[in-house]
Design a protein around this motif. Structure first.
Motif, PDB file in Angstrom:
ATOM      1  N   ASP A  33     -69.544  42.891   2.423  1.00  0.00           N
ATOM      2  CA  ASP A  33     -69.625  41.326   2.982  1.00  0.00           C
ATOM      3  C   ASP A  33     -71.129  41.174   3.450  1.00  0.00           C
ATOM      4  OD1 ASP A  33     -66.904  40.872   3.120  1.00  0.00           O
ATOM      5  OD2 ASP A  33     -66.612  41.625   5.098  1.00  0.00           O
ATOM      6  N   ARG A  34     -72.091  41.957   3.347  1.00  0.00           N
ATOM      7  CA  ARG A  34     -73.475  41.614   3.683  1.00  0.00           C
ATOM      8  C   ARG A  34     -74.134  41.192   2.608  1.00  0.00           C
ATOM      9  NH1 ARG A  34     -78.585  44.957   3.802  1.00  0.00           N
ATOM     10  NH2 ARG A  34     -77.480  46.476   2.486  1.00  0.00           N
ATOM     11  N   ILE A  35     -74.738  40.118   2.888  1.00  0.00           N
ATOM     12  CA  ILE A  35     -75.291  39.323   1.777  1.00  0.00           C
ATOM     13  C   ILE A  35     -76.928  39.769   1.501  1.00  0.00           C
ATOM     14  CG2 ILE A  35     -76.000  36.966   0.855  1.00  0.00           C
ATOM     15  CD1 ILE A  35     -72.887  37.525   0.960  1.00  0.00           C
ATOM     16  N   LEU A  36     -77.330  39.801   0.447  1.00  0.00           N
ATOM     17  CA  LEU A  36     -78.859  40.415   0.303  1.00  0.00           C
ATOM     18  C   LEU A  36     -79.495  39.283  -0.177  1.00  0.00           C
ATOM     19  CD1 LEU A  36     -78.163  43.850  -1.484  1.00  0.00           C
ATOM     20  CD2 LEU A  36     -78.394  43.578   0.993  1.00  0.00           C
ATOM     21  N   THR A  37     -80.545  38.721   0.642  1.00  0.00           N
ATOM     22  CA  THR A  37     -81.375  37.598   0.411  1.00  0.00           C
ATOM     23  C   THR A  37     -82.642  38.117   0.337  1.00  0.00           C
ATOM     24  OG1 THR A  37     -79.685  35.960   1.391  1.00  0.00           O
ATOM     25  CG2 THR A  37     -81.935  35.230   0.950  1.00  0.00           C
ATOM     26  N   PRO A  38     -83.458  38.118  -0.785  1.00  0.00           N
ATOM     27  CA  PRO A  38     -84.837  38.605  -0.821  1.00  0.00           C
ATOM     28  C   PRO A  38     -85.682  37.465  -0.152  1.00  0.00           C
ATOM     29  CG  PRO A  38     -83.956  38.318  -2.953  1.00  0.00           C
ATOM     30  CD  PRO A  38     -82.787  37.782  -2.220  1.00  0.00           C
ATOM     31  N   PRO A  39     -86.836  38.001   0.639  1.00  0.00           N
ATOM     32  CA  PRO A  39     -87.573  37.110   1.478  1.00  0.00           C
ATOM     33  C   PRO A  39     -88.528  36.174   0.548  1.00  0.00           C
ATOM     34  CG  PRO A  39     -88.566  39.443   1.426  1.00  0.00           C
ATOM     35  CD  PRO A  39     -87.231  39.441   0.668  1.00  0.00           C
ATOM     36  N   ARG A  96     -92.160  42.434  -6.148  1.00  0.00           N
ATOM     37  CA  ARG A  96     -91.238  41.814  -5.348  1.00  0.00           C
ATOM     38  C   ARG A  96     -90.104  40.498  -5.799  1.00  0.00           C
ATOM     39  NH1 ARG A  96     -90.408  44.938  -2.855  1.00  0.00           N
ATOM     40  NH2 ARG A  96     -88.928  43.667  -1.471  1.00  0.00           N
ATOM     41  N   ALA A  97     -90.320  40.226  -7.321  1.00  0.00           N
ATOM     42  CA  ALA A  97     -89.546  39.531  -7.930  1.00  0.00           C
ATOM     43  C   ALA A  97     -89.494  39.774  -9.488  1.00  0.00           C
ATOM     44  CB  ALA A  97     -89.863  37.953  -7.868  1.00  0.00           C
ATOM     45  N   ARG A 133     -73.737  41.854  -3.588  1.00  0.00           N
ATOM     46  CA  ARG A 133     -73.763  40.408  -3.054  1.00  0.00           C
ATOM     47  C   ARG A 133     -75.391  39.774  -2.991  1.00  0.00           C
ATOM     48  NH1 ARG A 133     -69.196  40.833  -4.020  1.00  0.00           N
ATOM     49  NH2 ARG A 133     -67.647  40.510  -2.543  1.00  0.00           N
ATOM     50  N   GLN A 134     -76.130  40.126  -4.063  1.00  0.00           N
ATOM     51  CA  GLN A 134     -77.555  39.521  -4.122  1.00  0.00           C
ATOM     52  C   GLN A 134     -77.774  38.230  -4.488  1.00  0.00           C
ATOM     53  OE1 GLN A 134     -81.230  41.921  -5.056  1.00  0.00           O
ATOM     54  NE2 GLN A 134     -81.395  40.611  -6.585  1.00  0.00           N
ATOM     55  N   VAL A 135     -78.429  37.579  -3.543  1.00  0.00           N
ATOM     56  CA  VAL A 135     -78.678  35.923  -4.124  1.00  0.00           C
ATOM     57  C   VAL A 135     -79.730  36.112  -5.032  1.00  0.00           C
ATOM     58  CG1 VAL A 135     -79.834  33.834  -3.358  1.00  0.00           C
ATOM     59  CG2 VAL A 135     -78.130  35.091  -1.822  1.00  0.00           C
ATOM     60  N   GLY A 136     -79.619  35.330  -6.271  1.00  0.00           N
ATOM     61  CA  GLY A 136     -80.711  35.389  -7.260  1.00  0.00           C
ATOM     62  C   GLY A 136     -81.116  33.992  -7.418  1.00  0.00           C
ATOM     63  N   VAL A 137     -81.834  33.564  -8.620  1.00  0.00           N
ATOM     64  CA  VAL A 137     -82.255  32.298  -9.036  1.00  0.00           C
ATOM     65  C   VAL A 137     -81.903  31.862 -10.418  1.00  0.00           C
ATOM     66  CG1 VAL A 137     -84.256  30.899  -9.366  1.00  0.00           C
ATOM     67  CG2 VAL A 137     -84.357  32.679  -7.590  1.00  0.00           C
ATOM     68  N   HIS A 138     -81.314  31.102 -10.625  1.00  0.00           N
ATOM     69  CA  HIS A 138     -80.663  30.633 -11.979  1.00  0.00           C
ATOM     70  C   HIS A 138     -81.740  29.405 -12.240  1.00  0.00           C
ATOM     71  CE1 HIS A 138     -78.540  27.536 -14.315  1.00  0.00           C
ATOM     72  NE2 HIS A 138     -77.919  28.523 -14.874  1.00  0.00           N
ATOM     73  N   GLY A 139     -82.759  29.956 -13.205  1.00  0.00           N
ATOM     74  CA  GLY A 139     -83.810  29.043 -13.505  1.00  0.00           C
ATOM     75  C   GLY A 139     -84.930  29.680 -14.017  1.00  0.00           C
ATOM     76  N   ALA A 140     -85.972  29.210 -14.337  1.00  0.00           N
ATOM     77  CA  ALA A 140     -87.102  29.795 -15.229  1.00  0.00           C
ATOM     78  C   ALA A 140     -88.244  28.646 -14.945  1.00  0.00           C
ATOM     79  CB  ALA A 140     -86.829  30.243 -16.332  1.00  0.00           C
TER      80      ALA A 140
END
Length: 315
Positions: free
Chosen positions: A10-16, A86-87, A134-141
């Motif tokens: 349930d823990r969401i991983l949101t990179p800073p 970091r990304a 449950r990691q948040v990512g980026v749909h894009g480029a």
């Protein structure tokens, strides 16, 4: 009492947010990239104050892939494990990410989440990272859209704001996008999950996360109408679309929209059966001046207002 495993899932991983001076790395988990285009993208990122490097096999070639499966996977997992990175920027989509999506170092992701930036074929990596971590990512480029010669200012600004601030992201529907005609009524909230339709369908049964309560993002490029129909039929009849809160439809690019029974008609047939609010016309992904959006974060879809708002403070 909840089990530790349930609490962990349930823990969401949101990179800073990224800060100037931090390192980002380009890797190639899919098809062979255009080196000159990637180097131009790297210069944009350096202009933001970021330190840019490249995976060892970023420009390798193995037929239509950017190196063998092991080379592509090794680079990707090395970036996940490197505390200085970091990304992770993917050089392109194309084909091949699905061959390694189940072999990512998920333990490294849980220890040290970092943004993955990519779309199209990279969608299956986002889906796998959400399913397992449950990691948040980026749909894009930093994508050069159809008919454009360089990355548009609108595209680059949206990515910089997403990666380097904590501001809410608001994506407004564009009436000139053919999928705008799919918009219905209603306002819903949920995790924004999905991306490229072909990869959502490819992930079914092994890398596809649970969509209950989610807002499903769909976009596609250069497909036959029958492919879209088959994939949506499979996803719907297999129950993968059960419990959706809503659907956000991005750019369906390189389709013939002036046909008597176009891809818009096919999409409408399938989406109407879901009985949930639909917002079309979103400038997300292979078309002109595409924007960037977090995947896995909490979003609010407002069909009447024509907006998809991603709440960064409550990712």
């Amino acid at each position: 009492m909840e089990s530790p495993d349930r609490i962990e899932m349930d823990r969401i991983l949101t990179p800073p947010p990224l800060r100037p001076g931090e390192k980002i790395r380009f890797v190639s988990p899919a098809s062979l990239p255009d080196r000159d285009l990637v180097l131009r993208q790297a210069e944009i990122l350096r202009g933001w104050g970021l330190d840019v490097d490249f995976g060892e096999h970023a420009f390798c070639k193995h037929d239509y892939l950017a190196g063998t499966d092991e080379e592509r996977l090794t680079d990707f997992n090395a970036a996940l494990c490197d505390p200085e990175v970091r990304a992770i920027f993917t050089t392109r989509g194309g084909k091949g990410s699905y061959r390694i999506a189940d072999r990512l170092d998920f333990d490294a992701v849980r220890r040290d989440p970092k943004f993955l930036i990519g779309f199209s074929d990279i969608t299956i990596l986002h889906l796998s990272l959400w399913k397992h971590c449950r990691q948040v990512g980026v749909h894009g480029a930093l994508f050069v859209g159809d008919g454009e010669q360089e990355v548009s200012l609108e595209t680059s600004d949206s990515l910089r704001r997403l990666l380097m601030t904590s501001e809410d992201i608001i994506i407004r529907s564009r009436p000139e996008e053919p999928t705008w005609a799919l918009t219905t009524e209603g306002t819903v909230a949920g995790r924004l999950i999905g991306g490229n339709l072909d990869m959502v369908a490819t992930a079914a049964g092994w890398a596809l996360p649970d969509f209950h309560g989610a807002i499903l993002l769909l976009e596609a490029v250069n497909m036959y109408r029958g492919q879209v129909d088959r994939q949506l039929t499979m996803l719907r009849k297999a129950g993968h679309l059960n419990g959706l809160a809503g659907v956000a439809v991005g750019q369906f690019t390189r389709f013939e929209f002036d046909r008597r029974f176009s891809v818009i008609d096919i999409l409408r047939e399938h989406l109407d059966m879901l009985g949930v609010p639909v917002l079309g016309g979103l400038p997300l992904r292979h078309g002109r001046s595409p924007l960037n959006v977090p995947i896995g974060a909490t979003a609010v879809l407002d069909a009447q207002a024509g907006t998809l708002t991603v709440r960064r403070g409550n990712a």
